[in-house]
Structure formats: C-alpha cells, structure tokens
Motif scaffolding. Sequence first.
Motif, PDB file in Angstrom:
ATOM      1  N   PHE A   1      23.933 -19.090  33.206  1.00  0.00           N
ATOM      2  CA  PHE A   1      22.649 -18.507  32.851  1.00  0.00           C
ATOM      3  C   PHE A   1      21.726 -18.887  33.998  1.00  0.00           C
TER       4      PHE A   1
ATOM      5  N   MET B   1      23.598  -9.180  33.063  1.00  0.00           N
ATOM      6  CA  MET B   1      22.240  -8.787  32.679  1.00  0.00           C
ATOM      7  C   MET B   1      21.308  -9.210  33.813  1.00  0.00           C
TER       8      MET B   1
ATOM      9  N   THR C   1      20.883 -13.218  20.711  1.00  0.00           N
ATOM     10  CA  THR C   1      19.532 -13.776  20.845  1.00  0.00           C
ATOM     11  C   THR C   1      18.754 -13.448  19.573  1.00  0.00           C
TER      12      THR C   1
ATOM     13  N   LEU D   1      21.923 -13.038  33.567  1.00  0.00           N
ATOM     14  CA  LEU D   1      23.321 -13.445  33.462  1.00  0.00           C
ATOM     15  C   LEU D   1      24.050 -12.812  34.644  1.00  0.00           C
TER      16      LEU D   1
ATOM     17  N   LEU E   1      19.537  -9.558  18.966  1.00  0.00           N
ATOM     18  CA  LEU E   1      20.151  -8.633  19.908  1.00  0.00           C
ATOM     19  C   LEU E   1      21.498  -9.224  20.302  1.00  0.00           C
TER      20      LEU E   1
ATOM     21  N   HIS F   1      14.965 -14.738  33.407  1.00  0.00           N
ATOM     22  CA  HIS F   1      16.345 -15.219  33.306  1.00  0.00           C
ATOM     23  C   HIS F   1      17.311 -14.054  33.459  1.00  0.00           C
TER      24      HIS F   1
ATOM     25  N   ASN G   1      24.832  -9.026  22.760  1.00  0.00           N
ATOM     26  CA  ASN G   1      25.328  -8.492  24.024  1.00  0.00           C
ATOM     27  C   ASN G   1      26.794  -8.863  24.168  1.00  0.00           C
TER      28      ASN G   1
ATOM     29  N   SER H   1      19.325 -18.510  21.556  1.00  0.00           N
ATOM     30  CA  SER H   1      20.463 -17.810  22.150  1.00  0.00           C
ATOM     31  C   SER H   1      21.765 -18.556  21.866  1.00  0.00           C
TER      32      SER H   1
ATOM     33  N   ASN I   1      26.906 -12.784  23.302  1.00  0.00           N
ATOM     34  CA  ASN I   1      25.694 -13.585  23.199  1.00  0.00           C
ATOM     35  C   ASN I   1      24.792 -12.982  22.127  1.00  0.00           C
TER      36      ASN I   1
ATOM     37  N   HIS J   1      14.917 -10.728  33.823  1.00  0.00           N
ATOM     38  CA  HIS J   1      13.871 -10.208  32.931  1.00  0.00           C
ATOM     39  C   HIS J   1      13.268 -11.388  32.181  1.00  0.00           C
TER      40      HIS J   1
ATOM     41  N   LEU K   1      26.579 -21.866  30.075  1.00  0.00           N
ATOM     42  CA  LEU K   1      26.467 -21.806  28.616  1.00  0.00           C
ATOM     43  C   LEU K   1      27.872 -21.802  28.007  1.00  0.00           C
TER      44      LEU K   1
ATOM     45  N   TYR L   1      13.586  -2.039  23.573  1.00  0.00           N
ATOM     46  CA  TYR L   1      14.167  -2.971  24.520  1.00  0.00           C
ATOM     47  C   TYR L   1      14.930  -2.171  25.559  1.00  0.00           C
TER      48      TYR L   1
ATOM     49  N   TYR M   1      29.711  -8.997  26.919  1.00  0.00           N
ATOM     50  CA  TYR M   1      30.097  -8.969  28.335  1.00  0.00           C
ATOM     51  C   TYR M   1      31.614  -8.986  28.363  1.00  0.00           C
TER      52      TYR M   1
ATOM     53  N   ASP N   1      11.828 -12.224  28.096  1.00  0.00           N
ATOM     54  CA  ASP N   1      11.745 -11.676  26.740  1.00  0.00           C
ATOM     55  C   ASP N   1      10.290 -11.848  26.295  1.00  0.00           C
TER      56      ASP N   1
ATOM     57  N   ARG O   1      32.680 -12.390  26.492  1.00  0.00           N
ATOM     58  CA  ARG O   1      31.668 -13.264  25.902  1.00  0.00           C
ATOM     59  C   ARG O   1      30.731 -12.424  25.046  1.00  0.00           C
TER      60      ARG O   1
HETATM   61  O1  AKG Z   1      23.648 -13.269  27.618  1.00  0.00           O
HETATM   62  C1  AKG Z   1      22.771 -14.120  27.753  1.00  0.00           C
HETATM   63  O2  AKG Z   1      23.010 -15.326  27.756  1.00  0.00           O
HETATM   64  C2  AKG Z   1      21.338 -13.691  27.962  1.00  0.00           C
HETATM   65  C3  AKG Z   1      20.886 -12.600  27.040  1.00  0.00           C
HETATM   66  C4  AKG Z   1      19.441 -12.267  27.212  1.00  0.00           C
HETATM   67  O3  AKG Z   1      18.763 -12.761  28.067  1.00  0.00           O
HETATM   68  C5  AKG Z   1      18.811 -11.295  26.300  1.00  0.00           C
HETATM   69  O4  AKG Z   1      19.486 -10.747  25.410  1.00  0.00           O
HETATM   70  O5  AKG Z   1      17.604 -11.059  26.449  1.00  0.00           O
END
Ligand code: AKG
Length: 198
Positions: free
Chosen positions: A143, A116, A192, A178, A105, A176, A107, A134, A190, A119, A158, A72, A109, A121, A188
């Motif tokens: 988002f 982000m 996924t 961020l 995954l 999508h 993330n 998510s 997140n 991209h 979100l 990734y 922030y 997925d 935050r």
């Molecule tokens: O942080 C988010 O809401 C998006 C995360 C995302 O798109 C990803 O991990 O592929």
Amino acid sequence: MRLKSLPGAETIPLVGGELVYLPNYVAEPDSLKTALLAVPGWYQPQLQVFGKYHATPRRVHFVGDAGVQYRYSGHLHRAEGWPPGLATLRDRLEEDCGQRFNCALLNHYRDGNDTMGYHSDDETALGDNPTVASVSLGAERDFALKPKRGGRAQTLPLASGSLLLMLPPIQRYWRHALPKRAGVGKERVNITFRRIID
Ligand SMILES: O=C(O)CCC(=O)C(=O)O
Ligand SMILES: [Fe+2]
C-alpha cells in the motif's frame, strides 16, 4: 470516533494524520475471500479518459445498507444489502471503532497487474473527517502513500487478514495507491468500510 484499544495494533504516525495497522484482524481470510468472490454483482468499470474507454485494472463491487448510494470513480454505486459474513465483520468494526459504517467498497485484484492509482477517499459524501477501515484478504500487496504537498512515498505491506484504519485527517494531506507488483501471482480482495453521510 472512539477507537477501542486493540491488542496487537500498531500506530503509524504520518505528518498530518495517522494509520492504525492490525495484522490479524480476520481469523479466516481465505474463506471470507472465497465467499465474497461468490457474491453476484462484481464488475469491471469502464473509465472514460480523454474520450477513450479503458477497463479499470481491477474488479469492484459496492455493498451496504439497501439504498445507500455512492459516486466513486465516475460511477454511481447503489448498495443492495450486506453479503453474509460481511455484516458480522462490519458489526465488529463498528464496535472497535465506535462509529457506524453503512457501506463498503470491494476491490478484487486478480494478480499483481491489477492496481489502484493514487487518490484520497475524500468525497463530500463521506463528510469532513472520514474514517476508512480497510480489510485485506489474500495476496500480500504494498500500500503506497504520498503526501499531497510533495515528498517521498511510503509503502506498507498489507497482510492477508489485516485491518488498516485510515484516521482523519489523513485523506486531507495524503493520497494512497495500490501499485503494480509484477511478481505477485495470487489474487487479493480488499474491503473499505465507509460511512456515507446524507
Ligand atoms: O486495495 C487497497 O488496499 C486500497 C483500496 C482503496 O484505496 C479504496 O478502495 O479506496
Ligand atoms: Fe482509497
């Protein structure tokens, strides 16, 4: 995938796919966020762009069934198990979505400057019709979604504790992101949830 009918779920139809949004999926989002941030192994990947290294504008962590590997953003991630608290959430998601998730995954922030980019997925490891679940904890962030064929971007805030299901074939037709939100001072996390097919 057999999606259970989830009370309070909102279906968001898009051209070529749909999203399902549930505002209050996690009962105590702040304590889960704190627990996840305490898990060792978070790092900030360095990405090479035209020969120069740049720090990714967020921190990441990859978890899942031991041995699951996922390439990734130019890095190979290898899972070493599920942190406490996340396995329970995964079980509930599997029950609600009628499918397995073998990795996630994460993330982080740190504030509105962490982002982000656009991209989808759609890595081959996720198969032809991936469902990505998510979960958001902490600061509310927008988002953004953009059709690949061109057209206007849409945004969806979100909320903390919310679940967003990206159902197939959305990754085929939409990207999508961020986006940066300078006014957001809070952090935050997140998650996924994904299923790597091998
Ligand atoms: O942080 C988010 O809401 C998006 C995360 C995302 O798109 C990803 O991990 O592929
Ligand atoms: Fe994504």
